[in-house]
Structures are given as C-alpha cells and as structure tokens.
Design an enzyme around this catalytic site. Sequence first.
Site: not given
Length: 408
Positions: A393, A90, A363, A395
């Site tokens: 955050c 991400c 996203h 993954g």
Amino acid sequence: MPEAVIVAAARSPIGRARKGSLKDMRPDDLTVQMVRAALDQVPALDPTEIDDLMLGCGLPGGEQGNNMGRIVSVLLGLDTVPGTTVTRYCSSSVQTTRMALHAIKAGEGDVFVSAGVETVSRFERGSSDSWPNTHNPAFADAEARTAATAESGTDTWTDPRLDGTLPDVYIAMGQTAENLARAKGVSREDMDRFGVRSQNLAEESIRNGFFADEIAPVTLPDGTVVDTDDGPRAGVTYEAVSQLKPVFRPDGVVTAGNCCPLNDGAAALIVMSDTKARDLGITPLARIISTGVTGLSPEIMGLGPVEASRQALARAGMTIDDVDLVEINEAFAAQVIPSARELGIDPFGDKLNVHGGAIAVGHPFGMTGARITATLLNGLRARDKSIGLETMCVGGGQGMAVIYERLG
C-alpha cells in the site's frame, strides 16, 4: 524486445529511527555504500555504462533534498552517470524499478541503478512524527471524519466525498489502519497474532543467517560496522503484545505490536537488459515479469495491494495460485490481513512474508520497495521456488505490485 533482469541486490541493515544503529548516517552516504555493494556483485560491469541512477525517497527534503540521486552518482565518482530522485512514498523504490523496466523495454538503455533510502533519524523534528503536516485548506478535517467513521460501525466503506467533503490525502496512516480494521472486521487478536508471527519469523531469519545473505554491512562515520537489523525482538509472545495500548484511537486496535516502526535504511538493485547481461556473462537473479499501480480512497489506502496485484497478475497472464511466495509490506497488520484475504492468500500460511516483515524488520519508506525485492529473491532462492509477488500500500491511497521470475 529485451527483457529487464535483476543482476544484483544489496540492502543495509535497518536501524531504529533517532535511537538506532544508523542514526548518525547521512542518507546520501548510506545510499552510496549500498550502490557500491550492489556494483561489487557484478565486477564485469563498467559502472560508467550505467544509463541512469534512480533513487526512491519517500520524503525528499533536508539532507534528502537537492536531487539526492544525482548527489549519489557524483559521490560514487560517476560524474557521467545521471541521477534522479523519485517519490511515491512507500513504493518509491518500486517505482524506480518500474522505470528501469520501462526504459529497457523501450530500448532506451541497458543498465540502471534502482535504489531507495529513508533516514527518518535525520528529518527535521516534526516531519517524521506524522506524514506531511502541510495540507491544502480544501481538505476537510481528517481526524474528525475518521473518528466519525469509526463510530459508525459500518462493515463497508463509504467514500466521504459523497457528503461534499474531500479526504485529506495524507492523513495519519494509523487512522487509515483503524478504518480498515473496522470496515473489514479485522480483530485485535488476529492483528496481534500477525505481529507476533512477523517478529518470530524475523528472529528465526536472523538466527539461521537468511538476512545475512542480503544485508551489506554499513560502515558508520566512526568506523563501526553494522550488519544486523535493529528491529526484530527475540521471544515475542502473543500474551505480551496483547497487553499493549492502542496508539491512534483510545478504543482502537492498532498498537506498537501490530504496526511498523519508524526507521532508517537504504537498498540498491542493478537492473539490466537480458542482452547486456548475456554479453557480460552475468547470470541474472530474476526477470521482471510485470508491474501494476493503482489508486483508491486515501482513507483506506491499506487495501492498495489488492487491485495493484490483480493488475500485475493479469498482465502476466497468471493467477495467485501461480505465485510461490508473496511479500506484502507490513505497514499495519490491519491492512495486510484483509489485503491477503481478498487476494486469496492465507495471512498466516506458508506463502506470505515467510521471513517476517516490516512490523519486525522496519519500513524506511523509500528503501522498502528495493528491500522487499532483495528479501523476496533471497527467499525464492533459499526455497528453490520460481515466481514471487511483491506488493504494498502507498500513503495517499495507491498500491503497487511487481511479479518476478527467479533465474539465478
């Protein structure tokens, strides 16, 4: 020592995966259009002076394989410009910006492209319905373990490795959100209200032209031009969202109304040394003050923004009170709300994600870092504010953060 500054930012509209406006765009072609749009903002720059083109991509493979960063530089006609593809899921295009910062600080270049892309529509079937589906056999079964965690009803997180098992690094992200909602006491009502807030703010940002200031229109293969995000929905209400069924657990709290969808999109930043910008007569948009990257248990990866932001703030000699605007990527309301609270930010206040976030906008994994940068700098300019924090955050159990000072 030179400073690293952002001199241009461009992002595509964000499409819904497999059924949206960008489903027919190859990821490399989409990225080329965004890099060109960013370069067009700085006509004083000779593109052959770019030291490296660094492309973030969450899941490289298929059409996103074969070092897409290098493919993009060649498609741009810049054969002498090297290219690389970087993945930190991400935060992939936060990582490329961090790499540009480090290279400039080290005196190893003056001009870098930091870009990001993800086109989930173009994934092979099966690879986008969950995170990578090939797991090391050393990992215990994540589904059973996360279900057991939910059943325990504990208020604190217990690392599953204490019982001799290993966490599956890329378990379904929705399961990690359910873990956090339970462990941090995040209510379904708060999550739904946060999701509605995101949709309503994004709707307003489209209506008042805010997003138009950062979006570079995309020309599709058939010549159609797309200039608006697919995701934001008009007139979303709490009453409607509260009726949606849980997605990941029958008795869970994560629904389609309080988490991000799957998406397509690309974005590009031009990162330059302040000395080079001065020589070219370019007024920078912002200075990169500091960055942070941290790790935590994969099963509670949604809290990644907390320690990463604290790290970046400490390196900048700041506290959260010094920050004017904050963008926390909205993978799930279940992780944004506790992350914000632990950082001392009101999740529903006038500092956080004030134009809506990924729950509404979307996203596309590799794009999101650069997209949020564009939105944050746009927001600082629109409100005549100075300091912005971008964080997310990641993954697999990581967090990243960047602090910017608006200059232009």
